[in-house]
Design a protein around this motif. Structure first.
Motif, PDB file in Angstrom:
ATOM      1  N   LYS A 150       1.223  -1.534  -0.290  1.00 30.78           N
ATOM      2  CA  LYS A 150       0.072  -0.063  -0.302  1.00 30.78           C
ATOM      3  C   LYS A 150       0.824   1.685  -0.392  1.00 30.78           C
ATOM      4  CE  LYS A 150      -3.829  -2.381   2.324  1.00 30.78           C
ATOM      5  NZ  LYS A 150      -4.388  -2.343   4.123  1.00 30.78           N
ATOM      6  N   PRO A 151       0.634   2.684   0.022  1.00 32.73           N
ATOM      7  CA  PRO A 151       1.180   3.408  -0.706  1.00 32.73           C
ATOM      8  C   PRO A 151       1.486   3.795   1.092  1.00 32.73           C
ATOM      9  CG  PRO A 151      -1.203   3.782  -1.863  1.00 32.73           C
ATOM     10  CD  PRO A 151      -1.138   2.179  -0.990  1.00 32.73           C
ATOM     11  N   PRO A 152       3.433   4.140   1.423  1.00 38.14           N
ATOM     12  CA  PRO A 152       3.144   4.346   2.647  1.00 38.14           C
ATOM     13  C   PRO A 152       2.769   5.688   3.273  1.00 38.14           C
ATOM     14  CG  PRO A 152       4.803   5.182   0.706  1.00 38.14           C
ATOM     15  CD  PRO A 152       4.110   4.542   0.097  1.00 38.14           C
ATOM     16  N   VAL A 153       2.474   5.759   4.588  1.00 38.12           N
ATOM     17  CA  VAL A 153       1.760   7.272   5.194  1.00 38.12           C
ATOM     18  C   VAL A 153       2.709   7.586   6.000  1.00 38.12           C
ATOM     19  CG1 VAL A 153       0.225   7.095   7.135  1.00 38.12           C
ATOM     20  CG2 VAL A 153      -0.476   5.498   5.619  1.00 38.12           C
ATOM     21  N   LYS A 154       2.023   8.843   5.457  1.00 34.90           N
ATOM     22  CA  LYS A 154       3.461  10.246   5.963  1.00 34.90           C
ATOM     23  C   LYS A 154       2.608  10.971   7.059  1.00 34.90           C
ATOM     24  CE  LYS A 154       5.287  10.752   1.993  1.00 34.90           C
ATOM     25  NZ  LYS A 154       6.809  11.610   1.763  1.00 34.90           N
ATOM     26  N   VAL A 155       3.798  10.763   7.538  1.00 32.42           N
ATOM     27  CA  VAL A 155       3.949  10.916   9.427  1.00 32.42           C
ATOM     28  C   VAL A 155       4.521  12.254   9.770  1.00 32.42           C
ATOM     29  CG1 VAL A 155       4.014  10.637  11.901  1.00 32.42           C
ATOM     30  CG2 VAL A 155       3.467   9.095  10.402  1.00 32.42           C
ATOM     31  N   PRO A 156       3.974  13.278  10.208  1.00 29.45           N
ATOM     32  CA  PRO A 156       4.484  14.398  10.134  1.00 29.45           C
ATOM     33  C   PRO A 156       5.325  14.555  11.711  1.00 29.45           C
ATOM     34  CG  PRO A 156       2.179  14.653  10.823  1.00 29.45           C
ATOM     35  CD  PRO A 156       2.060  12.998  10.447  1.00 29.45           C
ATOM     36  N   VAL A 157       6.326  14.775  11.693  1.00 28.78           N
ATOM     37  CA  VAL A 157       7.690  15.259  13.028  1.00 28.78           C
ATOM     38  C   VAL A 157       8.548  16.571  12.771  1.00 28.78           C
ATOM     39  CG1 VAL A 157       7.671  13.002  12.757  1.00 28.78           C
ATOM     40  CG2 VAL A 157       9.760  14.066  11.516  1.00 28.78           C
ATOM     41  N   ALA A 158       9.209  17.161  14.014  1.00 29.56           N
ATOM     42  CA  ALA A 158       9.921  18.129  14.210  1.00 29.56           C
ATOM     43  C   ALA A 158      10.736  17.319  13.627  1.00 29.56           C
ATOM     44  CB  ALA A 158       8.902  18.573  15.686  1.00 29.56           C
ATOM     45  N   CYS A 159      11.986  18.824  12.949  1.00 29.05           N
ATOM     46  CA  CYS A 159      12.953  18.519  12.945  1.00 29.05           C
ATOM     47  C   CYS A 159      13.562  19.438  14.169  1.00 29.05           C
ATOM     48  CB  CYS A 159      13.376  19.678  11.638  1.00 29.05           C
ATOM     49  SG  CYS A 159      15.127  19.588  11.626  1.00 29.05           S
ATOM     50  N   ARG A 160      14.828  19.435  14.551  1.00 25.80           N
ATOM     51  CA  ARG A 160      14.855  19.873  15.911  1.00 25.80           C
ATOM     52  C   ARG A 160      15.635  21.258  15.366  1.00 25.80           C
ATOM     53  NH1 ARG A 160      19.681  15.956  14.791  1.00 25.80           N
ATOM     54  NH2 ARG A 160      20.304  17.017  13.431  1.00 25.80           N
ATOM     55  N   CYS A 161      15.064  21.702  14.761  1.00 33.39           N
ATOM     56  CA  CYS A 161      15.057  22.968  14.070  1.00 33.39           C
ATOM     57  C   CYS A 161      13.412  24.221  14.457  1.00 33.39           C
ATOM     58  CB  CYS A 161      15.840  24.056  12.547  1.00 33.39           C
ATOM     59  SG  CYS A 161      14.488  23.609  11.932  1.00 33.39           S
ATOM     60  N   GLY A 162      12.690  22.884  14.582  1.00 33.90           N
ATOM     61  CA  GLY A 162      11.354  23.357  15.093  1.00 33.90           C
ATOM     62  C   GLY A 162      10.753  23.468  13.009  1.00 33.90           C
ATOM     63  N   GLN A 163      11.087  23.054  12.005  1.00 34.50           N
ATOM     64  CA  GLN A 163      10.378  23.112  11.190  1.00 34.50           C
ATOM     65  C   GLN A 163       9.933  21.250  10.910  1.00 34.50           C
ATOM     66  OE1 GLN A 163      10.377  24.993   8.913  1.00 34.50           O
ATOM     67  NE2 GLN A 163       9.680  24.063   7.315  1.00 34.50           N
ATOM     68  N   ILE A 164       8.695  20.971  10.353  1.00 32.95           N
ATOM     69  CA  ILE A 164       8.056  20.210  10.142  1.00 32.95           C
ATOM     70  C   ILE A 164       8.122  19.600   8.620  1.00 32.95           C
ATOM     71  CG2 ILE A 164       5.430  18.876  10.272  1.00 32.95           C
ATOM     72  CD1 ILE A 164       5.990  20.696  12.748  1.00 32.95           C
ATOM     73  N   LEU A 165       8.333  17.994   9.311  1.00 33.10           N
ATOM     74  CA  LEU A 165       9.208  17.383   7.676  1.00 33.10           C
ATOM     75  C   LEU A 165       8.178  16.213   8.197  1.00 33.10           C
ATOM     76  CD1 LEU A 165      12.682  16.910   9.605  1.00 33.10           C
ATOM     77  CD2 LEU A 165      11.577  18.582   7.690  1.00 33.10           C
ATOM     78  N   ARG A 166       7.798  15.760   6.459  1.00 29.69           N
ATOM     79  CA  ARG A 166       6.644  14.866   6.307  1.00 29.69           C
ATOM     80  C   ARG A 166       7.481  13.214   5.838  1.00 29.69           C
ATOM     81  NH1 ARG A 166       1.478  15.647   6.416  1.00 29.69           N
ATOM     82  NH2 ARG A 166       1.133  13.932   5.942  1.00 29.69           N
ATOM     83  N   ILE A 167       7.722  12.362   7.143  1.00 32.33           N
ATOM     84  CA  ILE A 167       8.583  10.626   6.442  1.00 32.33           C
ATOM     85  C   ILE A 167       7.531   9.881   6.196  1.00 32.33           C
ATOM     86  CG2 ILE A 167      10.621  12.239   8.203  1.00 32.33           C
ATOM     87  CD1 ILE A 167       9.291  10.106  10.504  1.00 32.33           C
TER      88      ILE A 167
END
Length: 205
Positions: free
Chosen positions: A156-173
């Protein structure tokens, strides 16, 4: 003194757990079980060997150029030194050095796969608690299982999860990513580091 954490997912361990938490051990066991047997992922690769043979895959339309008789990525996954049997037997050889597995290269490729999975499954409790590279084994096994599911058209298509970089930026992994770089601060995270980042919802809370 900090409490012990799981070598695979970095969650805290209970006093009854050694090195690896129970959920991670169970996920590894499930991945091993999914690969073996006549109905397992490895056996199902043969059903996806020909173009257009995957369940739900696109039909092969007529064209002036004849299609390849087989899908090369699936054929490669089925070979002796391919990305499925090769790494599994490599881990069997590794565990054999600890007296916890026996290499058996007799029989068909399916029989060898079943033997590799069987001996790894039998000694899983020991490895989860004591093998110094169990996290690497769990990660590679997840990759092998996902590769088989993808080749068989079952991923199935991978589910993207929002996480926080050390700088506070939101990344989707997602779990299929090898790593990620933050465009804001240029911080780079490998696969394991990326999975340890704090979920964005938890940061907001």
């Amino acid at each position: 003194m900090d409490s012990a954490v799981c070598a695979v997912c970095s969650t805290g361990l209970y006093d009854t757990e050694q090195q690896t938490c129970r959920p991670c051990t169970e996920r590894v066991a499930a991945n091993l079980t999914a690969l073996a047997g006549p109905e397992g992922l490895y056996a199902r690769l043969s059903a996806s060997l020909h173009p257009g043979s995957r369940t739900g895959g696109p039909a092969v339309s007529g064209s002036r150029t004849a299609p390849l008789p087989v899908r090369l990525e699936v054929l490669n996954a089925m070979t002796e030194r391919g990305p499925v049997l090769g790494p599994l037997e490599g881990w069997v050889r590794d565990w054999e050095q600890y007296g916890r597995a026996t290499v058996d290269e007799a029989g068909t490729l399916q029989q060898r796969l079943d033997h590799a999975v069987g001996t790894l499954r039998f000694n899983l409790a020991w490895a989860a608690g004591q093998h110094p590279a169990f996290a690497d084994f769990a990660d590679e096994l997840w990759t092998i299982t996902r590769r088989c599911r993808t080749a068989a058209g079952e991923e199935k298509p991978p589910v993207k999860v929002p996480v926080a970089c050390r700088c506070g930026q939101i990344l989707r992994i997602s779990l299929d990513m090898d790593g990620i770089e933050c465009r804001h601060c240029r911080a780079e995270y490998g696969h394991a580091e990326m999975l340890k980042l704090t979920p964005a919802r938890r940061v907001a809370a």
